[in-house]
Design a protein around this motif. Structure first.
Motif, PDB file in Angstrom:
ATOM      1  N   ASP A  25       0.830  -1.218   0.000  1.00  0.00           N
ATOM      2  CA  ASP A  25       0.000   0.000   0.000  1.00  0.00           C
ATOM      3  C   ASP A  25       0.861   1.262   0.000  1.00  0.00           C
ATOM      4  N   ARG A  26       0.278   2.328  -0.497  1.00  0.00           N
ATOM      5  CA  ARG A  26       0.864   3.653  -0.277  1.00  0.00           C
ATOM      6  C   ARG A  26       0.291   4.244   1.020  1.00  0.00           C
ATOM      7  N   TRP A  30      -0.797   7.770   2.840  1.00  0.00           N
ATOM      8  CA  TRP A  30      -1.231   9.110   2.455  1.00  0.00           C
ATOM      9  C   TRP A  30      -1.576   9.944   3.698  1.00  0.00           C
ATOM     10  N   PRO A  51      -1.604   0.953  -4.600  1.00  0.00           N
ATOM     11  CA  PRO A  51      -1.167   1.948  -5.591  1.00  0.00           C
ATOM     12  C   PRO A  51      -2.186   2.141  -6.724  1.00  0.00           C
ATOM     13  N   GLN A  52      -2.911   1.081  -7.059  1.00  0.00           N
ATOM     14  CA  GLN A  52      -3.865   1.206  -8.179  1.00  0.00           C
ATOM     15  C   GLN A  52      -5.073   2.093  -7.840  1.00  0.00           C
ATOM     16  N   ARG A  53      -5.174   2.494  -6.587  1.00  0.00           N
ATOM     17  CA  ARG A  53      -6.253   3.426  -6.213  1.00  0.00           C
ATOM     18  C   ARG A  53      -5.805   4.886  -6.317  1.00  0.00           C
ATOM     19  N   THR A  54      -4.566   5.101  -6.671  1.00  0.00           N
ATOM     20  CA  THR A  54      -3.993   6.447  -6.627  1.00  0.00           C
ATOM     21  C   THR A  54      -4.821   7.468  -7.413  1.00  0.00           C
ATOM     22  N   ARG A 107      -6.762  10.707  -5.842  1.00  0.00           N
ATOM     23  CA  ARG A 107      -6.447  12.084  -6.242  1.00  0.00           C
ATOM     24  C   ARG A 107      -7.685  12.781  -6.811  1.00  0.00           C
ATOM     25  N   ALA A 131       0.921  11.557  -0.997  1.00  0.00           N
ATOM     26  CA  ALA A 131       1.496  10.235  -0.749  1.00  0.00           C
ATOM     27  C   ALA A 131       2.815  10.458  -0.017  1.00  0.00           C
ATOM     28  N   SER A 170       5.170   4.264   2.228  1.00  0.00           N
ATOM     29  CA  SER A 170       4.675   2.968   1.776  1.00  0.00           C
ATOM     30  C   SER A 170       4.585   1.991   2.944  1.00  0.00           C
TER      31      SER A 170
END
Lengths: 322, 322
Positions: free
Chosen positions: A151-152, A154, A274-277, A281, A293, A296
């Motif tokens: 995950d990232r 934030w 990451p694919q939810r970035t 945004r 962000a 990690s």
């Protein structure tokens, strides 16, 4: 005197109902009538959680805001609040009511009831508030324990402003260094935190974990890492600072570490794959909110910091420890 | 200093949401997802709402009980509670936790969360609790404002025991007059009030108005009369006294008026049409509870007393006035 930690451990043995979530979260979650209710209760003590000079209206605002912040972290829409108020002198009571009304309107959280009491003469007073929210539909209620490796990490808003505001009020050297408009803005960030419930609702479907930053970004990040059984690495240079912060305290490593260990931000700390970035945004931009962000989630345990790619040691003090 | 009355008047102007019920009741009522939630919040302040010598476990019990009493008056089943606790010394904290657990078990109200704070050294502490209940299904939620001319006025349990317990603890002459077992029983009635949620649930479908007796039977009856826009007449000789009360303080007019103006009963005061009498008696008997018809609702306004059929003046002091 019992430490707060030891007391909460003992409370945990009593709070065995699943809705209590093992007291590991900042709010209780009840399933009722096909809805999910989120309940939180926070107390402000004169001279402990607010400064003697803080205007009554700001104390009332903060009492509402710190509770709303817990709702925001659960992606919950405010339903109402109950307040327990210790009577003061007429001017103070009037100011408190004014701030209470302003906050109830700003956060769209109607006042539903509560209690008023009279403290013995001269005693510091305390004010409690219970906030009730309606949990998000169609997704799980975020908790602090869902961060997953990969995950990232934030954070919303900017970090450290309230801490600078408190430093200015406490007569720190920053006070002399700030122009009055900037100083006022920073003090207001301390006295009138503005958690964003709408952002919390918009983020809830995308996050794996979410909590509010109240005691300091570092200590709260470590709590999230520990609750999730994962490691969180934060890139110090990615932590968002306000223009006012840069102007008054700079943005070097020391300034950043100070910002990350100051409390009272009432921003959202969250993790997501990451694919939810792009969705995150877009959701934030649509609401005019800033999200950054800042790190990690890895397979390790606990919290680590990097600065321009290099590991650096954690400061001794991570934030307000209960 | 603002009077509590003036402050609540000012709060009322803010609490305009229908769920707040104009702050005229002891609880807020929220409709959510096909259920009706009842929420109440009460605070106990050291030296104000409890005696310095009261054991911590009893203070915790009372904190839960006074809130549960508000749920009982709404015919609501406990869902859970949140507690705000000011830390004390280790022994006190331990006792408090013990009493909290006993009360949570006794009243079947799981602890779901809350907050702990630390007060400045030497300051009196305060403890708040928010109780959440599920309102009755298939009938309106009772309020204090539904008493109708022609109704009977009822009370559950016995009146004045807690007041005698407090008098004994305060060194009143009753202390010398009571045998130890009786004195202990009366003190326990003061320290460990036992509101009856199951009775409240059973009564809810039959009553036109219901509230708990917390500040004194007379002052609370007058509040019900005023809220209902009706007159309540109480027959002093019908007010139920315990055997312990008769033994220690007697049952003459003075003793009865003292009982009716003492607080902390946490019984249910309710009104119902005469044709509900059999159902009310049956519901109470089925639960092993005592209920007594103590008067009637008339077309006038406010409160009046009769003694053996003769009108008598109201005492100057009706109970604890906020």
């Amino acid at each position: 005197m019992t430490s707060e930690f030891a007391f909460i451990e003992a409370l945990r043995a009593i709070a065995t109902n699943p809705a209590a979530r093992g007291l590991a979260d900042d709010a209780a979650v009840i399933e009722i009538g096909g809805e999910t209710l989120v309940l939180t209760m926070d107390t402000i003590v004169e001279t402990v959680h607010c400064l003697p000079g803080d205007p009554a209206a700001d104390v009332a605002w903060k009492l509402v805001a710190v509770n709303v912040s817990d709702l925001a972290a659960k992606g919950a829409e405010p339903v109402g609040c109950l307040v327990s108020y210790a009577l003061g002198d007429e001017e103070w009571d009037h100011g408190f009511l004014e701030g209470l009304q302003q906050a109830a309107t700003h956060f769209a959280i109607p006042l539903l009831g509560g209690d008023t009491v009279r403290m013995p003469q001269g005693a510091p007073r305390s004010f409690s508030l219970t906030a009730i929210g309606r949990g998000p539909k169609g997704c799980a209620i975020p908790s602090r324990c869902g961060a997953k490796p990969g995950d990232r990490v934030w954070v919303s808003g900017t970090i450290g402003d309230a801490g600078l505001g408190l430093a200015i009020l406490s007569g720190h050297r920053f006070a002399a260094r700030s122009d009055p408009v900037t100083a006022d803005w920073l003090v207001r960030r301390y006295r009138r935190p503005a958690p964003d419930v709408v952002l919390g609702i918009a983020l809830a479907p995308h996050v794996t974990a979410m909590m509010d930053v109240s005691d300091g970004l570092l200590v709260d990040s470590r709590r999230m890492a520990e609750a999730s059984g994962a490691g969180i690495v934060i890139s110090v240079e990615s932590v968002p600072l306000s223009d006012a912060h840069r102007e008054v305290a700079g943005q070097d490593l020391d300034a950043r570490l100070a910002a990350m260990t100051a409390g009272d931000d009432y921003c959202l700390l969250f993790t997501a794959p990451p694919q939810r970035t792009a969705q995150i945004r877009k959701a934030a931009a649509g609401l005019g909110c800033e999200v950054s962000a800042i790190g990690s989630v890895g397979g390790g345990a606990g919290l680590a910091l990097v600065h321009n790619g290099e590991p650096i040691p954690l400061p001794g003090h991570l934030g307000y420890q209960h």
